[in-house]
Scaffold this motif. Structure first.
Motif, PDB file in Angstrom:
ATOM      1  N   GLY A 178       0.798  -1.215   0.000  1.00  0.00           N
ATOM      2  CA  GLY A 178       0.000   0.000   0.000  1.00  0.00           C
ATOM      3  C   GLY A 178       0.834   1.270   0.000  1.00  0.00           C
ATOM      4  N   GLY A 179       2.143   1.166  -0.288  1.00  0.00           N
ATOM      5  CA  GLY A 179       2.986   2.344  -0.347  1.00  0.00           C
ATOM      6  C   GLY A 179       3.480   2.839   0.983  1.00  0.00           C
ATOM      7  N   ASP A 180       3.272   2.075   2.066  1.00  0.00           N
ATOM      8  CA  ASP A 180       3.765   2.496   3.373  1.00  0.00           C
ATOM      9  C   ASP A 180       5.284   2.438   3.396  1.00  0.00           C
ATOM     10  N   LEU A 181       5.877   3.450   3.957  1.00  0.00           N
ATOM     11  CA  LEU A 181       7.334   3.523   4.017  1.00  0.00           C
ATOM     12  C   LEU A 181       7.853   2.685   5.172  1.00  0.00           C
ATOM     13  N   LEU A 182       8.847   1.857   4.892  1.00  0.00           N
ATOM     14  CA  LEU A 182       9.477   1.023   5.915  1.00  0.00           C
ATOM     15  C   LEU A 182      10.895   1.520   6.136  1.00  0.00           C
ATOM     16  N   LEU A 183      11.206   1.901   7.345  1.00  0.00           N
ATOM     17  CA  LEU A 183      12.547   2.367   7.687  1.00  0.00           C
ATOM     18  C   LEU A 183      13.345   1.227   8.304  1.00  0.00           C
ATOM     19  N   THR A 184      14.588   1.114   7.928  1.00  0.00           N
ATOM     20  CA  THR A 184      15.473   0.099   8.486  1.00  0.00           C
ATOM     21  C   THR A 184      16.059   0.622   9.790  1.00  0.00           C
ATOM     22  N   VAL A 185      15.708  -0.001  10.893  1.00  0.00           N
ATOM     23  CA  VAL A 185      16.139   0.448  12.217  1.00  0.00           C
ATOM     24  C   VAL A 185      17.281  -0.444  12.693  1.00  0.00           C
ATOM     25  N   PRO A 186      18.423   0.116  13.061  1.00  0.00           N
ATOM     26  CA  PRO A 186      19.531  -0.707  13.560  1.00  0.00           C
ATOM     27  C   PRO A 186      19.147  -1.423  14.846  1.00  0.00           C
ATOM     28  N   GLY A 187      19.659  -2.626  15.017  1.00  0.00           N
ATOM     29  CA  GLY A 187      19.417  -3.399  16.228  1.00  0.00           C
ATOM     30  C   GLY A 187      20.461  -3.125  17.288  1.00  0.00           C
ATOM     31  N   PRO A 188      20.294  -3.700  18.484  1.00  0.00           N
ATOM     32  CA  PRO A 188      21.273  -3.479  19.566  1.00  0.00           C
ATOM     33  C   PRO A 188      22.688  -3.907  19.200  1.00  0.00           C
ATOM     34  N   GLU A 189      22.827  -4.975  18.418  1.00  0.00           N
ATOM     35  CA  GLU A 189      24.158  -5.439  18.048  1.00  0.00           C
ATOM     36  C   GLU A 189      24.852  -4.487  17.084  1.00  0.00           C
ATOM     37  N   ASP A 190      24.105  -3.590  16.443  1.00  0.00           N
ATOM     38  CA  ASP A 190      24.691  -2.602  15.543  1.00  0.00           C
ATOM     39  C   ASP A 190      24.963  -1.278  16.243  1.00  0.00           C
ATOM     40  N   VAL A 191      24.098  -0.916  17.182  1.00  0.00           N
ATOM     41  CA  VAL A 191      24.202   0.389  17.829  1.00  0.00           C
ATOM     42  C   VAL A 191      25.251   0.376  18.941  1.00  0.00           C
ATOM     43  N   ASN A 192      25.296  -0.691  19.742  1.00  0.00           N
ATOM     44  CA  ASN A 192      26.188  -0.721  20.900  1.00  0.00           C
ATOM     45  C   ASN A 192      27.666  -0.541  20.558  1.00  0.00           C
ATOM     46  N   PRO A 193      28.211  -1.187  19.500  1.00  0.00           N
ATOM     47  CA  PRO A 193      29.632  -0.972  19.204  1.00  0.00           C
ATOM     48  C   PRO A 193      29.976   0.460  18.818  1.00  0.00           C
ATOM     49  N   ARG A 194      28.997   1.244  18.360  1.00  0.00           N
ATOM     50  CA  ARG A 194      29.255   2.619  17.935  1.00  0.00           C
ATOM     51  C   ARG A 194      28.980   3.633  19.041  1.00  0.00           C
ATOM     52  N   GLU A 195      28.505   3.166  20.182  1.00  0.00           N
ATOM     53  CA  GLU A 195      28.186   4.092  21.274  1.00  0.00           C
ATOM     54  C   GLU A 195      29.461   4.690  21.855  1.00  0.00           C
ATOM     55  N   PRO A 196      29.552   6.017  21.977  1.00  0.00           N
ATOM     56  CA  PRO A 196      30.737   6.626  22.593  1.00  0.00           C
ATOM     57  C   PRO A 196      30.887   6.175  24.035  1.00  0.00           C
ATOM     58  N   LEU A 197      32.125   5.882  24.436  1.00  0.00           N
ATOM     59  CA  LEU A 197      32.385   5.357  25.772  1.00  0.00           C
ATOM     60  C   LEU A 197      32.926   6.405  26.731  1.00  0.00           C
ATOM     61  N   LEU A 198      32.970   7.657  26.304  1.00  0.00           N
ATOM     62  CA  LEU A 198      33.419   8.728  27.184  1.00  0.00           C
ATOM     63  C   LEU A 198      32.231   9.624  27.505  1.00  0.00           C
ATOM     64  N   PRO A 199      31.958   9.901  28.785  1.00  0.00           N
ATOM     65  CA  PRO A 199      30.833  10.773  29.132  1.00  0.00           C
ATOM     66  C   PRO A 199      30.986  12.161  28.520  1.00  0.00           C
TER      67      PRO A 199
END
Length: 296
Positions: A178-199
């Motif tokens: 029906g033309g609905d837009l589907l966005l690809t959302v990163p999962g936890p295994e993709d986001v966690n390695p890129r999270e900055p580790l310095l406050p």
């Protein structure tokens, strides 16, 4: 009272457990170095020992709080007591091994100052191991840094691997039925390695959630403009030149309002960043909004 020292940051010790766990490890090593340097400078010795004691007090608070947050993540079977017992026994074993190693190294270091590089090597190894351990944590919950990375990955058309916004299964086409837009959302295994580790390095702008109205707007015109970026439960004010974005909540707003406001504020912050790639699903629709935000 040490509670006064950590009170501005204590709410972040849980949601930013990885950052503050690493910060506690660094401060602990700094305190050890100050204690080792104190005998070499007798006049500055009391000051160095005082700083070391203060650092260890902060380490005790931050380390204990973040340890509890990590233990809750590891207790996948509601076995919090078992995880805490294993963590305590492991710490006792490591402390005993460190004491034996110290007893073996002290006679070798006596009268040989040039061998003190061993301490530097051990400190570097300790920090490297802690950095690897913290970076290996894959937390399934969202905090502000991970939410910003997830929103950025979704807006930029699946630059990270992930699942479709609906159902969590990868979609073969950018548009569903029906033309609905589907966005690809990163999962936890993709986001966690890129999270900055310095406050303090997790966002471009400081987010003030629940800021008072007098701090957000200074005139009726600014208030009307802020209503355009919010709902009946909250307003959002962008101050890129001052380095912050503020969210004002209506008194009596529902519990989900702060979550929605935080997500929308981080979304606007992401749009203030680099331009969306041409192949992004929402690039054409959001490009005018990006240009307007950059003129704020």
């Amino acid at each position: 009272h040490w509670e006064l020292l950590v009170s501005p940051r204590r709410s972040r010790l849980d949601c930013e457990a990885k950052q503050w766990r690493l910060a506690a490890d660094v401060m602990n090593d700094v305190a050890l170095v100050l204690e080792l340097l104190a005998p070499a400078w007798p006049r500055a010795g009391p000051a160095l020992l005082t700083l070391a004691a203060a650092a260890k007090c902060v380490v005790g608070v931050a380390g204990g709080a973040t340890r509890a947050a990590v233990a809750v993540h590891q207790a996948r079977r509601d076995n919090m007591a078992d995880v805490a017992a294993k963590d305590g026994s492991q710490e006792t074993l490591v402390n005993g091994a460190g004491l034996l190693l110290a007893l073996l190294l002290l006679p070798l270091l006596e009268g040989r100052p040039w061998l003190t590089w061993v301490v530097t090597l051990l400190l570097g190894t300790h920090l490297g191991a802690n950095l690897g351990a913290v970076g290996a944590l894959c937390l399934p919950t969202l905090n502000r840094p991970r939410l910003r990375l997830a929103l950025g990955g979704a807006l930029r058309g699946g630059a990270l691997r992930g699942g479709a916004l609906r159902g969590g299964a990868p979609g073969p086409h950018p548009h569903g039925e029906g033309g609905d837009l589907l966005l690809t959302v990163p999962g936890p295994e993709d986001v966690n390695p890129r999270e900055p580790l310095l406050p303090g390095f997790s966002t471009r702008l400081r987010l003030h959630l629940g800021a008072p109205l007098h701090r957000l707007v200074r005139s009726e015109a600014e208030f009307r403009k802020a209503l355009e970026c919010g709902t009946e439960d909250y307003i959002i004010v962008l101050r890129p030149s001052q380095g912050w974005v503020g969210v004002g909540l209506r008194r009596g707003a529902p519990p989900e309002a702060p979550l929605r406001a935080c997500a929308q504020a981080l979304l606007l912050e992401e749009l203030l960043g680099p331009a969306l790639p041409p192949r992004a699903p929402l690039a054409a629709a959001l490009r005018p909004l990006q240009r307007r935000l950059r003129r704020c």
